[in-house]
Design a protein around this motif. Structure first.
Motif, mmCIF file in Angstrom:
data_model
loop_
_atom_site.group_PDB
_atom_site.id
_atom_site.type_symbol
_atom_site.label_atom_id
_atom_site.label_comp_id
_atom_site.label_asym_id
_atom_site.label_seq_id
_atom_site.Cartn_x
_atom_site.Cartn_y
_atom_site.Cartn_z
ATOM 1 N N ARG A 168 49.372 33.432 40.321
ATOM 2 C CA ARG A 168 50.742 33.896 40.603
ATOM 3 C C ARG A 168 51.401 34.429 39.335
ATOM 4 O O ARG A 168 52.069 35.471 39.365
ATOM 5 N N GLU A 203 55.422 43.259 36.672
ATOM 6 C CA GLU A 203 56.580 43.526 35.810
ATOM 7 C C GLU A 203 56.220 44.575 34.764
ATOM 8 O O GLU A 203 56.931 45.569 34.580
ATOM 9 N N PRO A 255 57.867 38.068 42.518
ATOM 10 C CA PRO A 255 57.071 36.934 43.041
ATOM 11 C C PRO A 255 56.891 36.981 44.568
ATOM 12 O O PRO A 255 55.811 36.701 45.080
ATOM 13 N N GLN A 288 52.737 38.218 38.737
ATOM 14 C CA GLN A 288 54.124 38.487 38.366
ATOM 15 C C GLN A 288 54.216 39.314 37.074
ATOM 16 O O GLN A 288 54.891 40.341 37.029
#
Ligand code: HEM
Length: 392
Positions: A345, A353, A262, A349
């Protein structure tokens, strides 16, 4: 609005951050005759403007639409429109998209992983956000292709700084907007008969109680979500991959400690903001640092410059994935702060990932083919070819 003199060719745009650094030092506020607007380059001034909607109005007809949009509405009406939408576009609805985002990212990587290379924008970052927004709104899967085509067309930029290019873009955008309006009105009509658990239904239902938006405004809101959240998020993802190739050591760090992702996403937003400027129009005479801005004057907040203002950020020209606090204004500031920021956001993220779980040793293969987007998106790449090793 044409580019400013210092950035009116692709060559000059490559040095944009240097141009802005000089402007912050020499002429932090100036009136640009060619663009017929005031330009603001400092963080403090941009925030001052954005948090004062009474003096600096959003009522510009930016998107070529004749219908009022949330983005171009001022308080007090803005608050009513925004709270109506917030009732439907809830944190839960955003969080529920997580598995879909993960599986879209995985599907796109499935297609390239064996080749060991991809074009970041074309193969991955470009397609992903539009599929997410289609899912969120409730666009049927079989229409995704049409939806994507029109959303690309509505957001397309000029090829060069000529009057002819601007005219082509105006016509293309208007035609795409017209077709999307017809298409989304059709879906809305279906949902009225048979409601579903999607955003088209949810905003329509919350509007039924309060009747704040007219029907054309409602349909226009769906288009706003698409336009505001599509290319910006694609750019965030491409710039994130770019940052991973420019700082390869981050690839291992973030793989081993995904809880740092983040923060990394925030720094990508600060360093390579997907949207570079936010315009407003003065409603009354006002003085800023000795310059008289008159009622009716256009003002432009260069968020891309503000995000690298040394008065606000230590080592502002360095990419620091661990920067804290990171009070960038890539999502704007104050009243119109990006409504889709939680979704953008989350996408950032989940995408990084997934990417780092499946790929390592990501590197730019052909610097000649790393192509910047045309003005005003010159902080982002249109093409970014990378090679990588797929993890088994
Ligand atoms: C507003 C940037 C993603 C929907 C804004 C504004 C900025 C921005 C700078 C403020 C405009 C102004 O003050 O005039 C971005 C960036 C994104 C992103 C950088 C991705 C990285 C999204 C997404 C959505 C979205 C995913 C929706 C699905 C909106 C809406 C507004 C807005 C509806 C208007 C809010 C209002 O006027 O109250 N965005 N955005 N954005 N954004 Fe985003």
């Amino acid at each position: 609005i044409p580019p400013m003199e210092e950035l009116n060719t692709p060559e000059k745009q490559k040095n944009a951050f240097e141009v802005f650094r000089k402007l912050r030092e020499t002429t932090p506020i100036r009136y640009c005759e060619k663009r017929q607007m005031w330009e603001f380059f400092l963080y403090e001034d941009c925030v001052r403007i954005l948090k004062d909607p009474k003096t600096f109005s959003s009522q510009l007809n930016r998107a070529g639409s004749t219908v009022a949009s949330i983005i171009t509405t001022d308080p007090p009406r803005h608050k009513d429109v925004r709270s109506l939408v917030e009732k439907a576009f809830t944190a839960k609805r955003v969080a529920n998209l997580e598995p879909a985002i993960r599986s879209i990212a995985n599907e796109l990587l499935d297609d390239v992983i064996e080749n060991g290379r991809m074009d970041t924008f074309f193969d991955f970052a470009g397609p992903l956000p539009v599929i997410v927004i289609a899912d969120l709104l409730g666009v049927p899967n079989e229409d995704r292709r049409l939806f994507k085509k029109l959303s690309m067309q509505i957001a397309s930029g000029v090829q060069d700084d000529s009057e002819e290019s601007y005219e082509i873009v105006r016509q293309n955008n208007a035609e795409a907007r017209r077709q999307l309006t017809v298409y989304l009105q059709g879906i809305l009509d279906q949902r009225k008969v048979e409601p579903k658990d999607d955003l088209i239904t949810a905003v329509w239902q919350s509007n039924l109680e309060e009747n704040i938006l007219s029907e054309p405004e409602l349909v226009n809101f769906y288009i706003t979500l698409l336009v505001a959240g599509n290319e910006t998020t694609s750019n965030l993802i491409t710039s994130g991959v770019r940052a991973l190739t420019e700082h390869p050591e981050l690839q291992e760090q973030l793989t081993n400690r995904p809880e740092l992702i983040p923060n990394f996403v925030e720094e990508v937003l600060r360093f390579y903001p997907p949207s570079t400027q936010i315009p407003r129009i003065a409603t009354q005479d006002v003085e800023i640092r000795g310059h008289l801005i008159q009622a009716g004057d256009m003002v432009n907040c260069w968020t891309v410059s503000a995000n690298r203002d040394a008065a606000k950020f230590a080592n502002a020209e360095d990419f620091d994935a661990d920067r804290k606090p990171n009070l960038h204004i890539a999502f704007g500031f104050g009243t119109h702060f990006c409504l889709g920021a939680p979704l953008a956001r989350l996408e950032g993220q989940v995408v990084f990932e997934t990417l780092l779980q499946r790929l390592c040793d990501i590197r730019l293969t052909d610097p000649e083919r790393a192509v910047l987007q045309p003005f005003p998106r010159f902080t982002s790449m249109h093409e970014y070819p990378v090679a990588f090793t797929g993890k088994s």
